[in-house]
Design a protein around this motif. Structure first.
Motif, PDB file in Angstrom:
ATOM      1  N   ASP A  75      20.131 -13.907 108.010  1.00  0.00           N
ATOM      2  CA  ASP A  75      20.965 -12.743 108.314  1.00  0.00           C
ATOM      3  C   ASP A  75      22.364 -13.278 108.620  1.00  0.00           C
ATOM      4  O   ASP A  75      22.615 -13.819 109.694  1.00  0.00           O
ATOM      5  N   ALA A  76      23.227 -13.189 107.634  1.00  0.00           N
ATOM      6  CA  ALA A  76      24.591 -13.713 107.750  1.00  0.00           C
ATOM      7  C   ALA A  76      25.409 -13.158 106.594  1.00  0.00           C
ATOM      8  O   ALA A  76      24.878 -12.505 105.688  1.00  0.00           O
ATOM      9  N   SER A  77      26.696 -13.420 106.619  1.00  0.00           N
ATOM     10  CA  SER A  77      27.576 -12.990 105.529  1.00  0.00           C
ATOM     11  C   SER A  77      27.579 -14.067 104.454  1.00  0.00           C
ATOM     12  O   SER A  77      28.301 -15.063 104.542  1.00  0.00           O
ATOM     13  N   ASP A  87      17.921 -28.381 104.505  1.00  0.00           N
ATOM     14  CA  ASP A  87      19.216 -28.795 105.066  1.00  0.00           C
ATOM     15  C   ASP A  87      20.377 -28.393 104.170  1.00  0.00           C
ATOM     16  O   ASP A  87      21.472 -28.066 104.665  1.00  0.00           O
ATOM     17  N   ASN A  88      20.164 -28.423 102.848  1.00  0.00           N
ATOM     18  CA  ASN A  88      21.231 -28.022 101.929  1.00  0.00           C
ATOM     19  C   ASN A  88      21.675 -26.583 102.210  1.00  0.00           C
ATOM     20  O   ASN A  88      22.873 -26.278 102.252  1.00  0.00           O
ATOM     21  N   VAL A  89      20.678 -25.704 102.394  1.00  0.00           N
ATOM     22  CA  VAL A  89      20.982 -24.301 102.660  1.00  0.00           C
ATOM     23  C   VAL A  89      21.564 -24.141 104.062  1.00  0.00           C
ATOM     24  O   VAL A  89      22.536 -23.401 104.270  1.00  0.00           O
ATOM     25  N   PHE A  90      20.993 -24.870 105.013  1.00  0.00           N
ATOM     26  CA  PHE A  90      21.472 -24.762 106.399  1.00  0.00           C
ATOM     27  C   PHE A  90      22.940 -25.185 106.505  1.00  0.00           C
ATOM     28  O   PHE A  90      23.738 -24.533 107.207  1.00  0.00           O
ATOM     29  N   ASN A  91      23.292 -26.244 105.821  1.00  0.00           N
ATOM     30  CA  ASN A  91      24.679 -26.734 105.890  1.00  0.00           C
ATOM     31  C   ASN A  91      25.665 -25.710 105.334  1.00  0.00           C
ATOM     32  O   ASN A  91      26.826 -25.656 105.778  1.00  0.00           O
ATOM     33  N   TYR A  92      25.202 -24.914 104.372  1.00  0.00           N
ATOM     34  CA  TYR A  92      26.074 -23.847 103.863  1.00  0.00           C
ATOM     35  C   TYR A  92      26.133 -22.683 104.851  1.00  0.00           C
ATOM     36  O   TYR A  92      27.207 -22.178 105.178  1.00  0.00           O
ATOM     37  N   VAL A  93      24.957 -22.252 105.332  1.00  0.00           N
ATOM     38  CA  VAL A  93      24.886 -21.061 106.183  1.00  0.00           C
ATOM     39  C   VAL A  93      25.655 -21.249 107.485  1.00  0.00           C
ATOM     40  O   VAL A  93      26.295 -20.316 107.979  1.00  0.00           O
ATOM     41  N   LYS A  94      25.627 -22.448 108.057  1.00  0.00           N
ATOM     42  CA  LYS A  94      26.286 -22.650 109.351  1.00  0.00           C
ATOM     43  C   LYS A  94      27.809 -22.484 109.256  1.00  0.00           C
ATOM     44  O   LYS A  94      28.486 -22.320 110.272  1.00  0.00           O
ATOM     45  N   LYS A  95      28.333 -22.493 108.044  1.00  0.00           N
ATOM     46  CA  LYS A  95      29.769 -22.282 107.846  1.00  0.00           C
ATOM     47  C   LYS A  95      30.099 -20.799 107.633  1.00  0.00           C
ATOM     48  O   LYS A  95      31.265 -20.419 107.569  1.00  0.00           O
ATOM     49  N   CYS A  96      29.058 -19.977 107.514  1.00  0.00           N
ATOM     50  CA  CYS A  96      29.265 -18.556 107.237  1.00  0.00           C
ATOM     51  C   CYS A  96      29.565 -17.776 108.512  1.00  0.00           C
ATOM     52  O   CYS A  96      29.321 -18.242 109.628  1.00  0.00           O
TER      53      CYS A  96
END
Length: 299
Positions: free
Chosen positions: A228-230, A263-272
């Motif tokens: 749940d994020a942009s 981790d690949n997805v997490f590293n992207y999401v944490k910047k959202c």
């Protein structure tokens, strides 16, 4: 314990069940799954002795299933098997006597379950006057009146609302605790996933996937990340290991090839922006079923 060993069934030249083997231990809920025509109903009927098999053996606690032990079996069919002109009470007495029960014991059990399912007022009503959901309740009650050692449930939740599904599940779990062997079949994978420990998936009568559900999910490997994020879907799809992204009403399901790509997805999401959820889940049984059966069934 129910044992099905190397069972094969032909209808003329048509192979309906192909060398099928599985066992259901005491106190175990087992899922028998497949699309329409996969051989599930034929398998149930062979277990009950209603159909002869061409090869293989079927035993309950080491004994062949015949009139000596059928009183310890309960069966809820997918099709309605009620006598519509009978009252609920008459229907229960009819089924109970067929299972060797005394009328006073039948009525005691009937009153208990009618009260539990909140339909006591229908005891003297004719079956044909009941709704589809209430007919399903009566059919289920008739299947369990005799406290079966083996309980076979073919689409047991048909016509039920979520509250009654929960009540059915509660009763089924009670039979599990008492040590009954339970076979469960449904096209609703979320129902199977809720309480089946082991399962077999049939395609054209042959087992194509079997075993412990947890192990099946582990072996399948693919994961879903609930976010749940942009997000920018097009950017997420470019991430290595991402197979697909599905947008629901207020969250995204990111489907990845295996947990090594989390981790690949997490590293992207944490910047959202507006990150409120990041949950990693196993693939659903429905996804595994579609992946396993889809291609095979078109062959």
């Amino acid at each position: 314990m129910l044992k099905v060993e190397n069972v094969t069934k032909y209808y003329g030249d048509n192979l309906a069940v192909d060398n099928l083997s599985f066992e259901v231990k005491d106190g175990e809920i087992f899922g028998l799954l497949g699309v329409n025509g996969a051989g599930k109903t034929t398998t149930f009927r062979m277990i009950l002795g209603l159909l002869d098999r061409n090869n293989g053996s079927i035993t309950l606690d080491g004994e062949k299933i015949d009139y000596n032990n059928t009183d310890s079996i309960g069966f809820l069919t997918e099709e309605r098997s009620l006598l519509l002109k009978l009252t609920v009470k008459e229907q229960a007495i009819f089924y109970g006597i067929l299972k060797g029960m005394k009328e006073k014991d039948i009525l005691k059990k009937l009153d208990y379950y009618l009260d539990r399912f909140k339909i006591s007022e229908y005891k003297d009503r004719k079956i044909k006057e009941l709704s589809k959901g209430n007919q399903q309740k009566i059919q289920f009650i008739c299947a369990i009146l005799n406290d079966p050692k083996l309980l076979i449930l073919d689409e047991p939740f048909s016509g039920l609302d979520p509250l009654n599904v929960e009540e059915f599940m509660s009763v089924i779990r009670e039979f599990k605790k008492k040590g009954s062997s339970i076979i469960f079949s449904s096209h609703r994978m979320e129902h199977v996933e809720m309480f089946c420990e082991k399962l077999v998936i049939l395609v054209k009568g042959k087992s194509v996937l079997s075993g412990n559900l947890k192990q099946i999910k582990k072996d399948y490997g693919k994961k879903n990340i609930i976010v749940d994020a942009s997000l920018d879907i097009s950017e997420v799809k470019k991430i290595k290991g991402v197979n697909d992204v599905v947008k629901n009403s207020n969250e995204y399901i990111v489907k990845i090839e295996s947990d090594e790509y989390i981790d690949n997805v997490f590293n992207y999401v944490k910047k959202c922006k507006n990150v409120r959820k990041f949950n990693v889940e196993d693939a659903s049984l429905n996804e595994i079923f579609v992946s396993t059966v889809g291609g095979m069934y078109e062959e």
